[in-house]
Design a protein around this motif. Structure first.
Motif, PDB file in Angstrom:
ATOM      1  N   SER A  40       0.747  -1.169   0.065  1.00  0.00           N
ATOM      2  CA  SER A  40      -0.048   0.032   0.010  1.00  0.00           C
ATOM      3  C   SER A  40       0.937   1.250  -0.009  1.00  0.00           C
ATOM      4  N   LEU A  41       2.197   1.350   0.741  1.00  0.00           N
ATOM      5  CA  LEU A  41       2.855   2.682   0.640  1.00  0.00           C
ATOM      6  C   LEU A  41       3.284   2.616  -0.446  1.00  0.00           C
ATOM      7  N   ALA A  42       3.879   1.651  -1.252  1.00  0.00           N
ATOM      8  CA  ALA A  42       4.621   1.654  -2.392  1.00  0.00           C
ATOM      9  C   ALA A  42       3.504   2.147  -3.503  1.00  0.00           C
ATOM     10  N   ALA A  43       2.506   1.555  -3.432  1.00  0.00           N
ATOM     11  CA  ALA A  43       1.385   1.912  -4.467  1.00  0.00           C
ATOM     12  C   ALA A  43       1.112   3.486  -4.351  1.00  0.00           C
ATOM     13  N   GLY A  44       1.035   3.797  -2.989  1.00  0.00           N
ATOM     14  CA  GLY A  44       0.706   5.206  -2.833  1.00  0.00           C
ATOM     15  C   GLY A  44       1.767   6.257  -3.448  1.00  0.00           C
ATOM     16  N   THR A  45       3.067   5.680  -3.072  1.00  0.00           N
ATOM     17  CA  THR A  45       4.252   6.487  -3.545  1.00  0.00           C
ATOM     18  C   THR A  45       4.190   6.624  -5.057  1.00  0.00           C
ATOM     19  N   LEU A  46       3.904   5.538  -5.749  1.00  0.00           N
ATOM     20  CA  LEU A  46       4.021   5.574  -7.267  1.00  0.00           C
ATOM     21  C   LEU A  46       2.886   6.540  -7.637  1.00  0.00           C
ATOM     22  N   LEU A  47       1.433   6.456  -7.220  1.00  0.00           N
ATOM     23  CA  LEU A  47       0.265   7.314  -7.488  1.00  0.00           C
ATOM     24  C   LEU A  47       0.775   8.999  -7.283  1.00  0.00           C
ATOM     25  N   GLY A  48       1.678   9.168  -6.255  1.00  0.00           N
ATOM     26  CA  GLY A  48       1.741  10.392  -5.930  1.00  0.00           C
ATOM     27  C   GLY A  48       2.699  11.187  -6.749  1.00  0.00           C
ATOM     28  N   VAL A  49       3.766  10.209  -7.157  1.00  0.00           N
ATOM     29  CA  VAL A  49       4.784  10.787  -8.215  1.00  0.00           C
ATOM     30  C   VAL A  49       4.096  11.038  -9.543  1.00  0.00           C
ATOM     31  N   THR A  50       2.964  10.004  -9.730  1.00  0.00           N
ATOM     32  CA  THR A  50       2.176  10.276 -11.221  1.00  0.00           C
ATOM     33  C   THR A  50       1.314  11.631 -11.104  1.00  0.00           C
ATOM     34  N   VAL A  51       0.871  11.938  -9.883  1.00  0.00           N
ATOM     35  CA  VAL A  51      -0.069  12.842  -9.756  1.00  0.00           C
ATOM     36  C   VAL A  51       0.614  14.527  -9.566  1.00  0.00           C
ATOM     37  N   PHE A  52       1.519  14.296  -8.934  1.00  0.00           N
ATOM     38  CA  PHE A  52       2.245  15.513  -8.282  1.00  0.00           C
ATOM     39  C   PHE A  52       3.416  15.970  -9.114  1.00  0.00           C
ATOM     40  N   SER A  53       4.126  14.990  -9.833  1.00  0.00           N
ATOM     41  CA  SER A  53       5.446  15.006 -10.702  1.00  0.00           C
ATOM     42  C   SER A  53       5.266  14.709 -12.145  1.00  0.00           C
ATOM     43  N   ILE A  54       4.860  13.688 -12.604  1.00  0.00           N
ATOM     44  CA  ILE A  54       4.985  13.294 -13.985  1.00  0.00           C
ATOM     45  C   ILE A  54       3.843  14.161 -14.587  1.00  0.00           C
ATOM     46  N   LEU A  55       2.629  14.150 -14.157  1.00  0.00           N
ATOM     47  CA  LEU A  55       1.628  14.925 -14.874  1.00  0.00           C
ATOM     48  C   LEU A  55       1.930  16.280 -15.011  1.00  0.00           C
ATOM     49  N   PRO A  56       2.499  16.959 -14.123  1.00  0.00           N
ATOM     50  CA  PRO A  56       2.731  18.392 -14.072  1.00  0.00           C
ATOM     51  C   PRO A  56       3.779  18.746 -15.066  1.00  0.00           C
ATOM     52  N   GLU A  57       4.873  17.812 -15.028  1.00  0.00           N
ATOM     53  CA  GLU A  57       6.098  17.925 -15.816  1.00  0.00           C
ATOM     54  C   GLU A  57       5.753  17.776 -17.433  1.00  0.00           C
ATOM     55  N   SER A  58       4.972  16.869 -17.693  1.00  0.00           N
ATOM     56  CA  SER A  58       4.382  16.501 -18.976  1.00  0.00           C
ATOM     57  C   SER A  58       3.563  17.844 -19.335  1.00  0.00           C
ATOM     58  N   TRP A  59       2.774  18.328 -18.584  1.00  0.00           N
ATOM     59  CA  TRP A  59       1.676  19.426 -18.916  1.00  0.00           C
ATOM     60  C   TRP A  59       2.603  20.770 -19.350  1.00  0.00           C
ATOM     61  N   GLU A  60       3.859  20.884 -18.922  1.00  0.00           N
ATOM     62  CA  GLU A  60       4.566  22.084 -19.445  1.00  0.00           C
ATOM     63  C   GLU A  60       4.933  21.883 -20.540  1.00  0.00           C
ATOM     64  N   THR A  61       4.784  20.785 -21.526  1.00  0.00           N
ATOM     65  CA  THR A  61       5.223  20.523 -22.771  1.00  0.00           C
ATOM     66  C   THR A  61       4.035  20.161 -23.874  1.00  0.00           C
ATOM     67  N   MET A  62       3.041  19.496 -23.085  1.00  0.00           N
ATOM     68  CA  MET A  62       1.908  19.172 -23.858  1.00  0.00           C
ATOM     69  C   MET A  62       0.648  19.708 -23.918  1.00  0.00           C
ATOM     70  N   ASN A  63      -0.214  19.806 -25.016  1.00  0.00           N
ATOM     71  CA  ASN A  63      -1.450  20.052 -24.731  1.00  0.00           C
ATOM     72  C   ASN A  63      -2.239  19.035 -23.876  1.00  0.00           C
ATOM     73  N   TRP A  64      -3.532  19.623 -23.486  1.00  0.00           N
ATOM     74  CA  TRP A  64      -4.230  18.813 -22.530  1.00  0.00           C
ATOM     75  C   TRP A  64      -4.564  17.535 -23.131  1.00  0.00           C
ATOM     76  N   TRP A  65      -4.974  17.584 -24.529  1.00  0.00           N
ATOM     77  CA  TRP A  65      -5.510  16.597 -25.474  1.00  0.00           C
ATOM     78  C   TRP A  65      -4.257  15.408 -25.602  1.00  0.00           C
ATOM     79  N   GLU A  66      -3.174  16.185 -25.673  1.00  0.00           N
ATOM     80  CA  GLU A  66      -2.020  15.112 -26.216  1.00  0.00           C
ATOM     81  C   GLU A  66      -1.599  14.464 -24.809  1.00  0.00           C
ATOM     82  N   LEU A  67      -1.710  15.250 -23.582  1.00  0.00           N
ATOM     83  CA  LEU A  67      -1.478  14.316 -22.227  1.00  0.00           C
ATOM     84  C   LEU A  67      -2.224  13.526 -22.282  1.00  0.00           C
ATOM     85  N   ALA A  68      -3.457  13.737 -22.290  1.00  0.00           N
ATOM     86  CA  ALA A  68      -4.678  12.667 -22.018  1.00  0.00           C
ATOM     87  C   ALA A  68      -4.382  11.664 -22.898  1.00  0.00           C
ATOM     88  N   LEU A  69      -4.238  11.838 -24.333  1.00  0.00           N
ATOM     89  CA  LEU A  69      -3.928  10.627 -25.049  1.00  0.00           C
ATOM     90  C   LEU A  69      -2.602   9.664 -24.450  1.00  0.00           C
TER      91      LEU A  69
END
Length: 230
Positions: A40-69
């Protein structure tokens, strides 16, 4: 040379931590309750990185529909594998490893190895992508934080992953030495992912690097989300 060393310092520890987890299962074992808590700790860590690091970083470069795709493609691919082959993250499914499952290991071994190999390969690719993102001048501070947080999250996840795989193999009647060898063999695909990342992600544009990260984030969400639902 320095870049190769830096990437090695990311994928090799992740691989070794998974093997260490498998070795702990083989030698000492771990209670089901504690294993699930670690998962549970490991899964939460992965989700946290996705929501707070990966998605914001990708958002800086991509449009919303490109990011969603890109994100959706990773989610769909890993969801399909989890549903029709085997769960891409045996650690996240460990709470359902019952006696019947372990004694049927000979029947599910191929599916398990394929699914976990894909999962671990993506771990290696994601680690390289995170490192390469840190080298881009655009949003470099955020990318550097992503590199570190992704490394920590994957390493945290690898320990219960190795523990769960080792527990499954031991429950199926494997000897200790054979269990450790199997865990090392399956988890070596993390190193393969690192090699693939070096060849295919080096010097690519910031856009495609963001797309790879978002795709990996979608796959990570399948693992973390499935664990949370259980």
């Amino acid at each position: 040379m320095q870049d190769t060393v830096a990437i090695s310092l990311r994928v090799v520890p992740a691989f070794l931590l998974a093997v260490a987890g498998g070795t702990m299962s083989a030698m000492a074992g771990l209670s089901h309750q504690r294993l699930c808590a670690l998962i549970s700790l490991a899964a939460g860590t992965l989700l946290g990185v996705t929501v707070f690091s990966i998605l914001p970083e990708s958002w800086e470069t991509m449009n919303w529909w490109e990011l969603a795709l890109a994100f959706g493609s990773g989610y769909v691919v890993f969801w399909f594998i989890s549903k029709y082959v085997y769960h891409v993250c045996p650690a996240c499914a460990a709470s359902h490893f019952d006696e019947a499952t372990t004694h049927r290991f000979s029947e599910i071994a191929s599916a398990l190895v394929i699914a976990l190999a894909i999962h671990s390969t993506m771990d290696g690719v994601a680690l390289v992508a995170g490192h390469e993102a840190g080298g881009h001048p655009h949003g470099q501070a955020m990318a550097a934080r992503l590199d570190l947080s992704l490394l920590l999250a994957v390493c945290v996840h690898k320990v219960p992953e190795g523990l769960a795989l080792g527990a499954l193999l031991m429950g199926a009647g494997f000897q200790r030495a054979k269990t450790v060898v199997w865990v090392a063999a399956v988890e070596s695909t993390t190193l393969l992912g690192g090699v693939l990342g070096v060849f295919f992600l080096r010097d690519i544009s910031a856009f495609w690097l963001a797309a790879v990260l978002a795709h990996a984030g979608g796959g990570i969400s399948v693992s973390g989300g499935a664990r949370g639902a259980r």
